[in-house]
Design a protein around this motif. Sequence first.
Motif, mmCIF file in Angstrom:
data_model
loop_
_atom_site.group_PDB
_atom_site.id
_atom_site.type_symbol
_atom_site.label_atom_id
_atom_site.label_comp_id
_atom_site.label_asym_id
_atom_site.label_seq_id
_atom_site.Cartn_x
_atom_site.Cartn_y
_atom_site.Cartn_z
ATOM 1 N N PRO A 191 33.820 39.608 27.727
ATOM 2 C CA PRO A 191 33.937 39.607 26.257
ATOM 3 C C PRO A 191 33.238 38.485 25.358
ATOM 4 C CG PRO A 191 36.002 38.837 27.518
ATOM 5 C CD PRO A 191 34.647 39.300 28.589
ATOM 6 N N PRO A 192 33.143 38.405 24.082
ATOM 7 C CA PRO A 192 32.535 37.509 23.420
ATOM 8 C C PRO A 192 32.952 35.953 23.715
ATOM 9 C CG PRO A 192 33.311 39.103 21.916
ATOM 10 C CD PRO A 192 33.919 39.473 23.254
ATOM 11 N N GLN A 193 34.239 35.860 23.968
ATOM 12 C CA GLN A 193 34.551 34.427 24.440
ATOM 13 C C GLN A 193 35.601 34.685 25.553
ATOM 14 O OE1 GLN A 193 36.391 33.167 20.482
ATOM 15 N NE2 GLN A 193 34.389 31.502 20.538
ATOM 16 N N PRO A 194 35.050 34.636 26.902
ATOM 17 C CA PRO A 194 35.447 35.042 28.149
ATOM 18 C C PRO A 194 36.579 33.856 28.712
ATOM 19 C CG PRO A 194 33.258 34.672 28.512
ATOM 20 C CD PRO A 194 33.441 34.574 27.051
ATOM 21 N N TYR A 195 36.182 32.715 28.134
ATOM 22 C CA TYR A 195 36.906 31.654 28.852
ATOM 23 C C TYR A 195 37.943 31.004 27.734
ATOM 24 C CZ TYR A 195 32.786 32.540 31.587
ATOM 25 O OH TYR A 195 31.799 32.936 32.298
ATOM 26 N N VAL A 196 39.006 30.495 28.404
ATOM 27 C CA VAL A 196 40.152 29.797 27.727
ATOM 28 C C VAL A 196 40.737 28.411 28.111
ATOM 29 C CG1 VAL A 196 40.707 32.053 26.361
ATOM 30 C CG2 VAL A 196 41.923 31.216 28.383
ATOM 31 N N CYS A 197 41.087 27.594 27.384
ATOM 32 C CA CYS A 197 41.632 26.287 27.957
ATOM 33 C C CYS A 197 43.146 26.768 27.824
ATOM 34 C CB CYS A 197 41.346 25.174 27.312
ATOM 35 S SG CYS A 197 42.003 23.718 27.846
ATOM 36 N N ARG A 198 43.828 26.720 28.872
ATOM 37 C CA ARG A 198 45.268 27.067 28.637
ATOM 38 C C ARG A 198 46.242 25.942 28.206
ATOM 39 N NH1 ARG A 198 45.472 32.301 28.747
ATOM 40 N NH2 ARG A 198 44.621 33.211 30.463
ATOM 41 N N GLU A 199 45.509 24.586 28.632
ATOM 42 C CA GLU A 199 46.181 23.359 28.167
ATOM 43 C C GLU A 199 45.925 23.143 26.698
ATOM 44 O OE1 GLU A 199 44.088 23.627 30.427
ATOM 45 O OE2 GLU A 199 44.904 22.641 32.614
ATOM 46 N N TYR B 116 30.605 35.390 38.465
ATOM 47 C CA TYR B 116 30.802 34.176 39.561
ATOM 48 C C TYR B 116 32.127 33.794 39.641
ATOM 49 C CZ TYR B 116 30.323 29.751 41.924
ATOM 50 O OH TYR B 116 30.472 28.770 42.580
ATOM 51 N N ALA B 117 32.581 33.517 38.126
ATOM 52 C CA ALA B 117 33.704 32.943 37.875
ATOM 53 C C ALA B 117 35.280 33.795 38.056
ATOM 54 C CB ALA B 117 33.719 32.555 36.219
ATOM 55 N N ALA B 118 34.816 34.978 38.043
ATOM 56 C CA ALA B 118 35.795 35.952 38.145
ATOM 57 C C ALA B 118 36.067 36.013 39.553
ATOM 58 C CB ALA B 118 35.249 37.359 37.801
ATOM 59 N N GLN B 119 35.072 35.752 40.450
ATOM 60 C CA GLN B 119 35.492 35.727 42.042
ATOM 61 C C GLN B 119 36.162 34.254 42.483
ATOM 62 O OE1 GLN B 119 31.541 36.225 43.854
ATOM 63 N NE2 GLN B 119 31.203 38.117 42.888
ATOM 64 N N LEU B 120 36.152 33.475 41.568
ATOM 65 C CA LEU B 120 36.873 32.091 42.186
ATOM 66 C C LEU B 120 38.389 32.132 42.015
ATOM 67 C CD1 LEU B 120 34.390 29.622 40.547
ATOM 68 C CD2 LEU B 120 34.635 30.160 42.924
ATOM 69 N N PRO B 121 39.102 32.317 42.822
ATOM 70 C CA PRO B 121 40.519 32.318 42.629
ATOM 71 C C PRO B 121 41.143 31.166 41.796
ATOM 72 C CG PRO B 121 39.917 32.461 45.020
ATOM 73 C CD PRO B 121 38.736 32.063 44.414
ATOM 74 N N GLY B 122 40.733 30.146 42.037
ATOM 75 C CA GLY B 122 41.256 28.838 41.056
ATOM 76 C C GLY B 122 40.789 29.064 39.772
ATOM 77 N N PHE B 123 39.987 29.908 39.157
ATOM 78 C CA PHE B 123 39.465 30.120 38.046
ATOM 79 C C PHE B 123 39.943 31.059 37.176
ATOM 80 C CE2 PHE B 123 36.450 30.456 34.391
ATOM 81 C CZ PHE B 123 35.997 29.107 34.351
ATOM 82 N N GLN B 124 40.718 31.910 37.905
ATOM 83 C CA GLN B 124 41.223 33.088 37.173
ATOM 84 C C GLN B 124 42.230 32.583 35.758
ATOM 85 O OE1 GLN B 124 40.786 36.235 37.970
ATOM 86 N NE2 GLN B 124 39.279 35.331 39.554
ATOM 87 N N PRO B 125 43.173 31.529 35.758
ATOM 88 C CA PRO B 125 43.668 31.289 34.580
ATOM 89 C C PRO B 125 43.075 30.938 33.335
ATOM 90 C CG PRO B 125 44.624 30.130 36.698
ATOM 91 C CD PRO B 125 43.547 30.664 37.193
#
Length: 199
Positions: free
Chosen positions: A161-169, A134-143
Motif C-alpha cells: 500500500p502507499p504507506q505500508p509501515y507504521v510505528c505502533r508506539e 522481505y519485511a513480510a517474511q520477518l516474524p518480528g516485523f509483522q506489528p
Amino acid sequence: MSTRFCGRACHYHHAFDNDCVAIRCTFCDKVYDGNHSVVTNQNNMESHRLKCAERHGAAVCPTCSRVFNKGPNLRSNLNSLQQHEKVHRPRNVACPLCGDRRFASGVDAVQHVEAGVCPKCTGKDRARDAIYGYAAQLPGFQPYLSHKPALTYGGGYAAPPPQPYVCRECDNRPFKNMSSLMQHQNDKHGNGSMFSLQY
C-alpha cells in the motif's frame, strides 16, 4: 599562574611566538598555562571543555572532540551530535540482497535497496516491492506493517500500500519506506537493533 589575553588572536600569537604550552578554552576565557606539560594541559582542557560546552548548550563528540553549538538549544545540538556520531561507526553491515558489506547500519543497507541502486534489485518501485516482501517474511516485523501482506498466485506478495509501515508506539504513525520507520525507531524509541538484517 593564569594569563589573560586581549583576544583569541593575541593568545594564539603569544603561544606560538614564545613556545608556550598554554591552551585556551573555546567557550570561556580559561587558560591552562605553561606550568604543566602540553599533555597535562590538553587533558585538563579537554575535561574542562566538555563541562563548559554543556553549560553553554553545546555538545561535544567523545570520539573526535568536534563541537556542536550552532543549534538554538542543547537538544538541537545533541541531535546534531547523534547524527555526526554515525561517521565513526564501522561499516560492516551487509545488504540483505547483494551482500555488499559497506554499511554502518541496517537503515543504511535498506536505504541502498530502496533507492534502487542495489545491483540485485534495480529500480525504486521494484526495490520497494522487494523490501516489503522481505519485511513480510520477518516474524518480528509483522506489528510494523499497516496491512497483513496478501500473497499472490505466483507465491510472492501483492504490491505494498502507499504507506505500508507504521510505528505502533506513535499511535500507528504511517511511513512510506521501511528505512524511514527504522530511522524513526532508532532516533525516537532507541530500537535500532530490533530490525537486525538476517537473511
